[in-house]
Design an enzyme around this catalytic site. Structure first.
Site, short mmCIF file in Angstrom:
data_model
loop_
_atom_site.label_atom_id
_atom_site.label_comp_id
_atom_site.label_asym_id
_atom_site.label_seq_id
_atom_site.Cartn_x
_atom_site.Cartn_y
_atom_site.Cartn_z
N ARG A 11 0.83 -1.29 0.05
CA ARG A 11 -0.02 -0.11 0.12
C ARG A 11 0.75 1.11 0.10
O ARG A 11 0.33 2.34 -0.29
CB ARG A 11 -0.78 0.18 1.24
CG ARG A 11 -2.19 -0.55 1.25
CD ARG A 11 -3.01 -0.51 2.52
NE ARG A 11 -4.22 -1.52 2.51
CZ ARG A 11 -5.14 -1.08 1.70
NH1 ARG A 11 -5.33 -0.19 1.25
NH2 ARG A 11 -6.15 -2.30 1.92
N HIS A 69 4.60 -25.12 12.92
CA HIS A 69 6.12 -25.57 13.09
C HIS A 69 6.10 -26.93 13.97
O HIS A 69 7.13 -27.61 13.38
CB HIS A 69 6.88 -24.44 13.72
CG HIS A 69 6.79 -23.09 12.95
ND1 HIS A 69 7.08 -22.94 11.79
CD2 HIS A 69 6.80 -21.87 13.27
CE1 HIS A 69 7.21 -21.80 11.32
NE2 HIS A 69 7.16 -21.04 12.25
C1 BG6 Z 1 7.72 -17.63 13.68
C2 BG6 Z 1 6.72 -17.23 14.56
O1 BG6 Z 1 7.00 -18.30 12.38
O2 BG6 Z 1 8.60 -18.40 14.08
C3 BG6 Z 1 7.47 -16.33 15.66
O3 BG6 Z 1 5.79 -16.44 13.83
C4 BG6 Z 1 8.70 -17.16 16.21
O4 BG6 Z 1 6.66 -16.09 16.64
C5 BG6 Z 1 9.31 -17.58 15.32
O5 BG6 Z 1 9.34 -16.38 17.12
C6 BG6 Z 1 10.45 -18.59 15.53
O6 BG6 Z 1 11.31 -19.04 14.60
P1 BG6 Z 1 12.88 -18.66 14.37
O7 BG6 Z 1 13.56 -19.25 13.38
O8 BG6 Z 1 13.05 -17.25 14.75
O9 BG6 Z 1 13.55 -19.40 15.93
#
Ligand code: BG6
Length: 452
Positions: A42, A226
């Protein structure tokens, strides 16, 4: 074939913090080859204004890369202001591309659906791809609709659902460890494994992400995607091959076999942090953070235990847990083996063998019982450790390299996305109805009720 990466949400947080820094690393290593780059958002910017913004983001998040490489990336960026849910704006943006588009939805999940519909109204050329971030929708019904909308736009093989955890070195090495060794697979089952814990405790708090996080919560932000992906990789049957959807179909089969907690009240924990100190940093009450609506009852800690109802795993508990603002950043998959059937030389009950797959820092640790150094018939605990080889690229860099290189092995399939929602749905429903209390834990503590 020249391709163009079109980033919708091109001036957003994900792009500035993760995508551009990873693209700059690919540029530095010569892996960005023949790809056009266009940001769409945007923000009313021209190419130069966008490049200035990108320069600042790269200085903040890829400052270790030499400036010349960062500048090379900046020089390749182009920008088109527009509303990503408007087909007219999207058509105008796509007209600016000079290759087959790879459209990356680096957007809040609430906008996925209208954006996909707007793209369908424009139509994408043969060979185009769409990349969708997580969380994939809000619940099972929403994920189904989103999948149907995506399939109206492109065939499933052209949809790349991202889960960057799959590109973390230890996570990728679950494949190496399990399937490139003789040692583990024969004991990788309910006869030998007592329980599995999948833990992702973060010391980070909200970090200014209330706009997204307060509507998501730990269950949707981490566990639904995850952590279930980690479970799927750790517990799936051996794939024939990882390419051509081989990996995704094995993970999908495993997720189909996962049974959510039967009694959600007993089988889940829901928590929210209050003020406290983490790593010498003072964190305020989550509920008092700017942009948070305490009445939503959003959890910052989520835990539940599932079983996998198949021949290999029946009866083994898999506990998944994640929390923000925790005292220790413990991030690991812990496989606990059953006790030995008979020990010939001591009455002492030995601790179980434990295999730890550590995600940050990356490492693999195998805890074993060996003969003692003093009395040889005493037992001593020894730990064998290894550091899985990982390249220089962060997880997002690897995802982008695979995507731009035309490899879809790391993509999440439609079935996986829907099965993952099916698994969390009973927990979401019970929590939304307040059937499970929202426990408080102080930032910097070990979580609600100080759970180990
Ligand atoms: C993200 C989440 O997908 O993964 C976050 O939205 C989280 O909340 C993060 O902190 C953790 O992944 P990484 O790779 O930063 O350890």
């Amino acid at each position: 074939m020249r391709r163009s990466l079109v980033i919708l949400g091109g001036s957003g947080d994900l792009t500035g913090r993760l995508l551009l820094p990873s693209l700059a690393r690919l540029e530095a290593s010569g892996d960005l080859a023949d790809v056009g780059l266009l940001g769409v958002s945007r923000e009313d910017l021209d190419d130069d204004g966008y490049r200035d913004w990108a320069r600042r983001r790269l200085a903040a998040h890829a400052g270790d890369l030499d400036e010349e490489a960062r500048e090379r990336l900046v020089g390749r960026l182009r920008y088109r202001p527009g509303d990503v849910t408007s087909s007219a704006d999207l058509r105008a943006a796509l007209d600016r591309t000079d290759g087959v588009p790879i459209v990356y939805l680096a957007l809040p999940n609430t906008v996925f659906r209208p954006t996909v519909d707007a793209l369908a109204a424009v139509g994408l050329p043969e060979g185009a791809q769409v990349v969708v971030e997580k969380p994939f929708g809000r619940d099972l019904a929403d994920a189904r609709e989103l999948n149907a909308a995506l399939h109206r736009l492109l065939p499933e093989e052209s949809v790349f659902r991202v889960d960057h955890f799959l590109a973390k070195p230890t996570v990728l090495n679950v494949l190496g460890l399990r399937f490139a060794n003789r040692l583990f697979e024969p004991v990788w089952n309910a006869a030998h494994v007592e329980r599995v814990d999948i833990v992702f405790d973060e010391t980070l708090g909200l970090e200014g992400r209330a706009g997204y996080y307060d509507r998501a919560g730990a269950l949707r932000d981490m566990l639904q995607n995850h952590l279930l992906q980690l479970l799927a990789l750790v517990a799936m049957e051996p794939p024939l091959t990882v390419t051509g959807g081989g990996l995704a179909s094995r993970k999908a089969d495993l997720l189909r076999a996962v049974r959510p907690p039967v009694d959600v009240r007993a089988g889940s924990v829901r928590g929210r942090y209050t003020a406290g100190e983490v790593d010498g940093r003072r964190l305020p009450d989550y509920a008092g953070e700017e942009g948070v609506d305490p009445a939503r009852g959003t959890e910052t800690y989520a835990e539940f235990t599932v079983t996998v109802e198949n021949w290999r795993w029946a009866g083994v508990p898999f506990r998944l847990r994640t929390g923000k603002a925790m005292g220790t950043g413990r991030k690991e998959v812990v496989v606990r083996f059953r006790p030995v059937p008979h020990l010939p030389f001591t009455d002492e009950e030995p601790a179980p063998d434990v295999l730890r797959l550590q995600l940050s820092p990356d490492g693999i640790a195998l805890e074993l019982n060996l003969n003692g150094s003093g009395d040889p018939f005493d037992l001593e605990r020894e730990v064998l450790t290894a550091t899985p080889p990982g390249g220089d690229l962060p997880a997002y860099g690897l995802v982008l390299r695979e995507l731009l290189g035309g490899d879809t092995s790391l993509a999440i399939s439609d079935v996986e996305a829907e099965e993952s929602w099916r698994i969390v749905e009973p927990v979401l429903a019970a929590w939304a109805a307040d059937e499970v209390p929202l426990l408080e834990y102080a930032a910097g503590s070990a979580g609600p009720e100080a759970r180990p």
